[in-house]
Design a protein around this motif. Structure first.
Motif, short mmCIF file in Angstrom:
data_model
loop_
_atom_site.label_atom_id
_atom_site.label_comp_id
_atom_site.label_asym_id
_atom_site.label_seq_id
_atom_site.Cartn_x
_atom_site.Cartn_y
_atom_site.Cartn_z
N GLY A 103 0.81 -1.20 0.00
CA GLY A 103 0.00 0.00 0.00
C GLY A 103 0.84 1.26 0.00
O GLY A 103 2.06 1.22 -0.19
N GLU A 104 0.20 2.39 0.24
CA GLU A 104 0.90 3.67 0.27
C GLU A 104 1.19 4.17 1.67
O GLU A 104 2.02 5.08 1.86
CB GLU A 104 0.11 4.73 -0.51
N ASP A 105 0.54 3.60 2.68
CA ASP A 105 0.61 4.19 4.01
C ASP A 105 1.78 3.71 4.85
O ASP A 105 2.16 4.35 5.83
CB ASP A 105 -0.70 3.94 4.75
N LEU A 106 2.38 2.57 4.51
CA LEU A 106 3.56 2.05 5.19
C LEU A 106 4.78 2.40 4.34
O LEU A 106 4.85 2.05 3.16
CB LEU A 106 3.46 0.55 5.39
N VAL A 107 5.74 3.09 4.95
CA VAL A 107 6.90 3.62 4.22
C VAL A 107 8.18 2.98 4.73
O VAL A 107 8.43 2.93 5.94
CB VAL A 107 6.98 5.16 4.38
N MET A 108 9.01 2.49 3.80
CA MET A 108 10.36 2.03 4.13
C MET A 108 11.28 3.25 4.17
O MET A 108 11.29 4.06 3.24
CB MET A 108 10.84 1.06 3.07
N TYR B 14 7.74 -4.44 -1.29
CA TYR B 14 7.49 -2.99 -1.36
C TYR B 14 7.52 -2.49 -2.80
O TYR B 14 6.80 -1.57 -3.18
CB TYR B 14 8.56 -2.31 -0.51
N ARG B 15 8.37 -3.13 -3.62
CA ARG B 15 8.53 -2.73 -5.02
C ARG B 15 7.56 -3.46 -5.96
O ARG B 15 7.71 -3.38 -7.18
CB ARG B 15 9.97 -2.97 -5.46
N THR C 210 10.41 7.13 -1.59
CA THR C 210 11.50 7.52 -2.49
C THR C 210 11.62 6.54 -3.64
O THR C 210 11.32 5.34 -3.50
CB THR C 210 12.84 7.57 -1.75
N ALA C 211 12.09 7.04 -4.78
CA ALA C 211 12.22 6.21 -5.98
C ALA C 211 13.19 5.06 -5.75
O ALA C 211 12.97 3.93 -6.21
CB ALA C 211 12.68 7.07 -7.15
N ALA C 212 14.29 5.33 -5.02
CA ALA C 212 15.30 4.30 -4.80
C ALA C 212 14.74 3.11 -4.03
O ALA C 212 15.11 1.96 -4.29
CB ALA C 212 16.50 4.89 -4.06
#
Length: 496
Positions: free
Chosen positions: A81-86, A98-99, A459-461
């Motif tokens: 999803g969009e709400d959990l961020v690495m 994630y990807r 982030t894109a990376a």
């Protein structure tokens, strides 16, 4: 499916009896898979041992460190999803998820993981369901064991069809392919049933489970009672867009529970005796799975390489919409410094710090990753009720939402929104309330919404440039694992 399940008559079984005198510790020994189905179904007491084994298998480590039972699955579905961020790549765990790589690769181990484990739950439940009526012993004990097994079979088919099947569309025939329906503990090849057929079986199993568990008073919240089965049926009805039924069931399921106060809300989401928790796993010290525990990836304080270098964050776009008066703003730190951790929690100096990181989940200590894992809470039932009512009775929907949100935010006032604006408000509340508990991928798919990670702290990376995925794209339907295709000629692959 023979390569996935090589033991057709084996079930996880706990070699030890449930202690009625201990409400928070019912599994005192390790499970084994060396018990035959005939032994499990010989007596009603053995049926209950088999059920205890299924409870225990919810937090077993499977093939790899990242595959820690249901907790690992919850992490993976939220990673989509969009709400959990690495915040960094850490030591590699869940990066490919994630990807959006794992579930779109039929040969990937984490794609196979969900398929294999849910069918394992189904197989073990089927041993109990198929043999319960012939077991010698107490009728009530038989009903309890069979009712819980029916719940697990329904739960597992429901999870599988949401991942590997086509999206359910209310008011249609739903003849799109779902997953094989397994009702016996055998391995013969089965074709994929339609999505409609899978949901019909899920509801049939839940109806029988609710009936069999109607008078059951469980010893702790790791066990399944009629309220939990009703809560799951409310989830199913919401996905099927049967909104009147979803609202009715959610209201019934939440009776008898109490929303936690704001002080408790900030203590770490790690105690299944919390009055709001309806269903969860309690992990005692000698049953820890160490670096595979949910807390080894999602807590803020356990001293693992993953958490020290890659603490999990909330999507800044979402966080910035949470009022400062809302307690849910306190379980994330926009500065990343975490100067107000729950009592007893510490953040050593070698922990990396990033903005918007979470302190929602707190493990036992920096040296112990254990924490109880939440699978169902009363708050979710209010959110189901509000969403379902928004299609037919907006005044009642606003009241259901107010009952929950006013508990989290004393400054919250009864919503005056209507139409799509009201539905959007309910979805927003659902996103912040259930953050990190494994719901977001399922919600985006059932609502037929696009993934949109733009404008915030992704982030894109780290995302591999996966910022947006259109609604209805083929990648919302997980590929059937290649192991299944190789061993079951009746199963066909999803579009890729």
């Amino acid at each position: 499916m023979k390569k996935i399940f090589s033991k057709s008559v084996i079930i996880v079984m706990v070699m030890g009896f449930l202690s009625s005198s201990c409400s928070d510790d019912f599994l005192n020994t390790l499970p084994t898979e060396d018990v035959s189905a005939s032994s499990v179904t010989a007596t009603t007491a053995n049926l209950m041992l088999g059920i205890n084994g299924i409870h225990r298998s919810l937090y077993l480590r499977f093939n790899s460190q990242g595959e820690g039972g249901l907790g690992g699955m919850m992490i993976m579905t939220d990673m989509l999803g969009e709400d959990l961020v690495m915040t960094t790549t850490g030591n590699g765990w869940y990066n490919a998820t994630y990807r959006w790589i794992d579930h779109t690769n039929a040969n990937d181990g984490d794609n196979l993981y969900h398929y294999r484990v849910y069918y394992r739950f189904i197989r073990n439940a089927n041993v109990i369901i198929n043999g319960a009526d012939a077991a010698v012993g107490d009728t009530n004990e038989r009903n309890v064991a069979k009712g819980q097994a029916l719940f697990y079979r329904a739960f597992s088919h429901f999870q599988l069809v949401q991942l590997y099947g086509g999206r359910y569309v209310g008011g249609q025939t739903n003849s799109q392919l779902g997953v094989p329906i397994r009702l016996t503990a055998t391995n013969e090849p089965l074709a994929r049933a339609t999505v409609e057929e899978v949901y019909a079986q899920v509801n049939t199993d839940l109806d029988e489970a609710i009936s069999l568990l109607s008078s059951y008073s469980r010893p702790n919240k790791s066990h399944i009672d009629a309220k939990v089965a009703t809560g799951l049926k409310a989830r199913v009805a919401l996905v099927q867009q049967n909104y009147p039924l979803a609202a009715q069931l959610a209201a019934a399921a939440r009776t008898g529970f109490t929303l936690m106060d704001n002080a408790t809300y900030q203590l770490g989401f790690n105690d299944y005796t919390n009055p709001e928790w309806m269903w969860g796993s309690h992990i005692i010290e000698d049953q820890t799975i160490f670096f595979a525990n949910f807390g080894a990836y999602m807590s803020r304080n356990f001293s693992s390489t993953n958490i020290r270098t890659n603490p999990k964050a909330i999507f800044s776009v979402l966080y910035n919409q949470i009022p400062a008066s809302d307690v849910r703003s306190k379980i994330f730190d926009p500065t990343g410094q975490h100067l107000n951790l729950p009592p007893g929690a510490t953040l050593p100096s070698n922990f990396a710090k990033f903005p918007f990181t979470s302190q929602k989940f707190i493990a036992v200590s920096t040296a112990d990753s254990r924490m109880d894992v939440p699978y169902m809470r009363m708050a979710e039932m209010f959110l189901i009720e509000a969403e379902a009512l928004s299609f037919s009775n907006e005044a009642a929907a606003r009241q259901a939402l107010f009952q929950l949100v006013s508990k989290r935010d004393p400054s919250y006032t009864l919503s005056t929104k209507s139409g799509q604006a009201l539905k959007d408000e309910i979805e927003f509340q659902r996103r912040i309330e259930l953050w990190g508990e494994g719901f977001r991928f399922y919600d985006l798919k059932r609502l037929n919404k696009a993934l949109d990670r733009t404008g915030g702290n992704h982030t894109a990376a780290l995302t591999g440039n996966v910022f947006q995925v259109p609604a209805g794209a083929t990648s919302w339907q997980w590929l059937i694992p290649q192991n299944e295709l190789n061993s079951n000629p009746l199963v066909v692959q999803n579009p890729n």
